[in-house]
Design a protein around this motif. Sequence first.
Motif, PDB file in Angstrom:
ATOM      1  N   ILE A 159      -8.207  25.652   4.142  1.00 49.42           N
ATOM      2  CA  ILE A 159      -9.353  25.983   5.068  1.00 49.42           C
ATOM      3  C   ILE A 159     -10.451  26.566   4.321  1.00 49.42           C
ATOM      4  CG2 ILE A 159      -9.841  27.293   7.247  1.00 49.42           C
ATOM      5  CD1 ILE A 159      -6.850  27.010   7.999  1.00 49.42           C
ATOM      6  N   GLY A 201      -5.103  32.141  -6.607  1.00 51.32           N
ATOM      7  CA  GLY A 201      -4.710  32.010  -5.136  1.00 51.32           C
ATOM      8  C   GLY A 201      -5.635  31.390  -4.007  1.00 51.32           C
ATOM      9  N   GLY A 203      -6.462  28.396  -3.821  1.00 49.55           N
ATOM     10  CA  GLY A 203      -6.180  27.095  -3.272  1.00 49.55           C
ATOM     11  C   GLY A 203      -6.403  25.939  -4.111  1.00 49.55           C
ATOM     12  N   LYS A 204      -6.948  26.105  -5.391  1.00 55.74           N
ATOM     13  CA  LYS A 204      -7.465  25.142  -6.266  1.00 55.74           C
ATOM     14  C   LYS A 204      -6.373  24.196  -6.577  1.00 55.74           C
ATOM     15  CE  LYS A 204      -8.541  28.354  -9.258  1.00 55.74           C
ATOM     16  NZ  LYS A 204      -8.003  29.589  -8.368  1.00 55.74           N
ATOM     17  N   THR A 205      -5.451  24.570  -7.192  1.00 58.28           N
ATOM     18  CA  THR A 205      -4.619  23.996  -7.574  1.00 58.28           C
ATOM     19  C   THR A 205      -4.156  22.779  -6.272  1.00 58.28           C
ATOM     20  OG1 THR A 205      -3.654  25.274  -8.801  1.00 58.28           O
ATOM     21  CG2 THR A 205      -2.380  23.393  -8.597  1.00 58.28           C
ATOM     22  N   SER A 206      -3.741  23.529  -5.081  1.00 55.91           N
ATOM     23  CA  SER A 206      -3.489  22.638  -4.009  1.00 55.91           C
ATOM     24  C   SER A 206      -4.599  21.574  -3.668  1.00 55.91           C
ATOM     25  CB  SER A 206      -3.143  23.685  -2.714  1.00 55.91           C
ATOM     26  OG  SER A 206      -2.305  24.378  -3.312  1.00 55.91           O
ATOM     27  N   ARG A 414      -3.517  32.599  -0.655  1.00 57.15           N
ATOM     28  CA  ARG A 414      -1.890  32.586  -1.038  1.00 57.15           C
ATOM     29  C   ARG A 414      -1.608  33.956  -0.313  1.00 57.15           C
ATOM     30  NH1 ARG A 414      -1.394  33.023  -7.024  1.00 57.15           N
ATOM     31  NH2 ARG A 414      -1.607  30.783  -6.976  1.00 57.15           N
TER      32      ARG A 414
HETATM   33  P1  ADP Z   1      -4.823  28.618  -6.958  1.00 57.16           P
HETATM   34  O1  ADP Z   1      -4.685  27.288  -7.817  1.00 57.16           O
HETATM   35  O2  ADP Z   1      -6.308  28.900  -6.813  1.00 57.16           O
HETATM   36  O3  ADP Z   1      -4.193  29.646  -7.944  1.00 57.16           O
HETATM   37  P2  ADP Z   1      -3.095  27.726  -5.127  1.00 57.16           P
HETATM   38  O4  ADP Z   1      -3.424  26.382  -5.112  1.00 57.16           O
HETATM   39  O5  ADP Z   1      -1.718  27.750  -6.047  1.00 57.16           O
HETATM   40  O6  ADP Z   1      -4.040  28.270  -5.533  1.00 57.16           O
HETATM   41  O7  ADP Z   1      -2.612  28.334  -3.768  1.00 57.16           O
HETATM   42  C1  ADP Z   1      -1.372  28.847  -3.400  1.00 57.16           C
HETATM   43  C2  ADP Z   1      -1.225  28.556  -1.847  1.00 57.16           C
HETATM   44  O8  ADP Z   1      -2.051  29.572  -0.939  1.00 57.16           O
HETATM   45  C3  ADP Z   1      -1.589  27.183  -1.212  1.00 57.16           C
HETATM   46  O9  ADP Z   1      -0.783  26.349  -1.388  1.00 57.16           O
HETATM   47  C4  ADP Z   1      -1.998  27.780   0.162  1.00 57.16           C
HETATM   48  O10 ADP Z   1      -0.833  27.706   0.839  1.00 57.16           O
HETATM   49  C5  ADP Z   1      -2.599  29.019   0.149  1.00 57.16           C
HETATM   50  N1  ADP Z   1      -4.054  28.954   0.370  1.00 57.16           N
HETATM   51  C6  ADP Z   1      -4.770  29.443  -0.757  1.00 57.16           C
HETATM   52  N2  ADP Z   1      -6.025  29.291  -0.308  1.00 57.16           N
HETATM   53  C7  ADP Z   1      -6.101  28.580   0.905  1.00 57.16           C
HETATM   54  C8  ADP Z   1      -7.079  28.353   1.913  1.00 57.16           C
HETATM   55  N3  ADP Z   1      -8.349  28.572   1.575  1.00 57.16           N
HETATM   56  N4  ADP Z   1      -6.708  27.705   3.112  1.00 57.16           N
HETATM   57  C9  ADP Z   1      -5.212  27.965   3.305  1.00 57.16           C
HETATM   58  N5  ADP Z   1      -4.306  28.116   2.403  1.00 57.16           N
HETATM   59  C10 ADP Z   1      -4.466  28.392   1.093  1.00 57.16           C
END
Ligand code: ADP
Length: 453
Positions: A159, A201, A203-206, A414
């Motif tokens: 989101i 945290g 959500g970049k990777t996701s 996260r």
């Molecule tokens: P990053 O790569 O930025 O460190 P991740 O992709 O590892 O972050 O995020 C970890 C988890 O945090 C995601 O799988 C998700 O469940 C949650 N998350 C992070 N940002 C969001 C967001 N904007 N909306 C919903 N869930 C999020």
Amino acid sequence: ASSPMEVSMQNPQDGGIGDQNGGVTINSAPSPILPQDKVLVSVEVSLKPSSTARANDVQSAVERMLEKRSLSYSDGPVPVPLDDRFLTENVQSICICDTDEWVQNHEILLFWQVKPVVHVFQLSEEGACEDVSGDGQPSTFNEWILPAKEFDGMWESLIYESGLKQRLLRYAASALLFTEKGVNPFLVSWNRIVLLHGPPGTGKTSLCKALAQKLSIRFNSRYPQCQLIEVNAHSLFSKWFSESGKLVAKLFSKIQEMVDEENNLVFVLIDEVESLAAARKAALSGSEPSDSIRVVNALLTQLDKLKSAPNVIILTTSNITAAIDIAFVDRADIKAYVGPPTLQARYEILRSCLHELVRTGILSHLEDCESMLPNFASLKEKLNMPEVQDAQTPLHLCKQLFETAEACEGLSGRSLRKLPFLAHAALANPYGCDPSKFLSTMTDTARRERSEL
Ligand code: ADP
């Protein structure tokens, strides 16, 4: 090099995309719907794992069904009509996508304004295939066949400020279309490198994985096969340096094989690309074995070579927002800053958590979950209603949720998704918990988490 188009996501004040860089501004004003101008709306149709139906037949059946339906369009699932045997036998779910921007701008999207674009797909259940090099070494990459079951629903669960995901999707889709149409890169230049940067945290990777999944579905008629390779850059610089050169060579010969197949769409994901720059710097300053510089250089050269292939998209993430000293990402066309969630995003993330806990019975049943925990857009109206001020009414819940979301300022996405779990573990009586009690525990937990930041 052309200036990159910056997609700014969490900072609405800066006016959207690219305007500071002399690039295109996409989101400045909603374009009006002209009567003759239908809005294209994607409809994603997931086949049952057991289905052997031809995608074209399912597509036509869904198109006919939508034509008959004559209802307005908004994001979300469409029930599979029970009287349609062909569809009930073959289709797992039908989902309308990407209308939220329209719906926000125009309130409602009526069926005659829409031209549905139906995408039929079947999820791969194979799971991640790790590179098993044996001898106890960490694997250098993971591979998925897309669209993969693991990533189903991931896109929807992320989101952000309105329009961010859509803009990313449109950029990537345009890049693929230009390739497909054979646009001459000397005349019009673009590339297929995505860089998402921002705090950890968020959500970049996701988002990278979810984007790859979406594109694999949207482009499946052009590219019937699609893979995602997640390169584990850290493992390449581990203590097995002497082997790393070989590992890089092995990895890229595998990727090259996939890319040579022109019906394949290949996504290469490299997390925390700044670690490549850091490793190179450390090697140059002599604080790391000189082997590592060869590995980093090999990796960068291979990526540079790869990016000219038409059917490859390179997805990268970085936790630092300052410029990254890596040749292949500083030219990324699609650069987006992903910031911590805004109040609205925090509210929506927590709301989705609560819905899940009610669905699974961890929180006690709510008569009408949707109206007691309304989405952020309808929340404002509800907060003005006198009964919400009264702590005894169930509508009080959404006010409480709003307060929890306020208390979570500064927490990453996260941490937010972990909060309900932490709150539950802190409860004295964790069985069939009352939602209101749960929310106040969650606010306390959020305050504690923030104080530990
Ligand atoms: P990053 O790569 O930025 O460190 P991740 O992709 O590892 O972050 O995020 C970890 C988890 O945090 C995601 O799988 C998700 O469940 C949650 N998350 C992070 N940002 C969001 C967001 N904007 N909306 C919903 N869930 C999020």
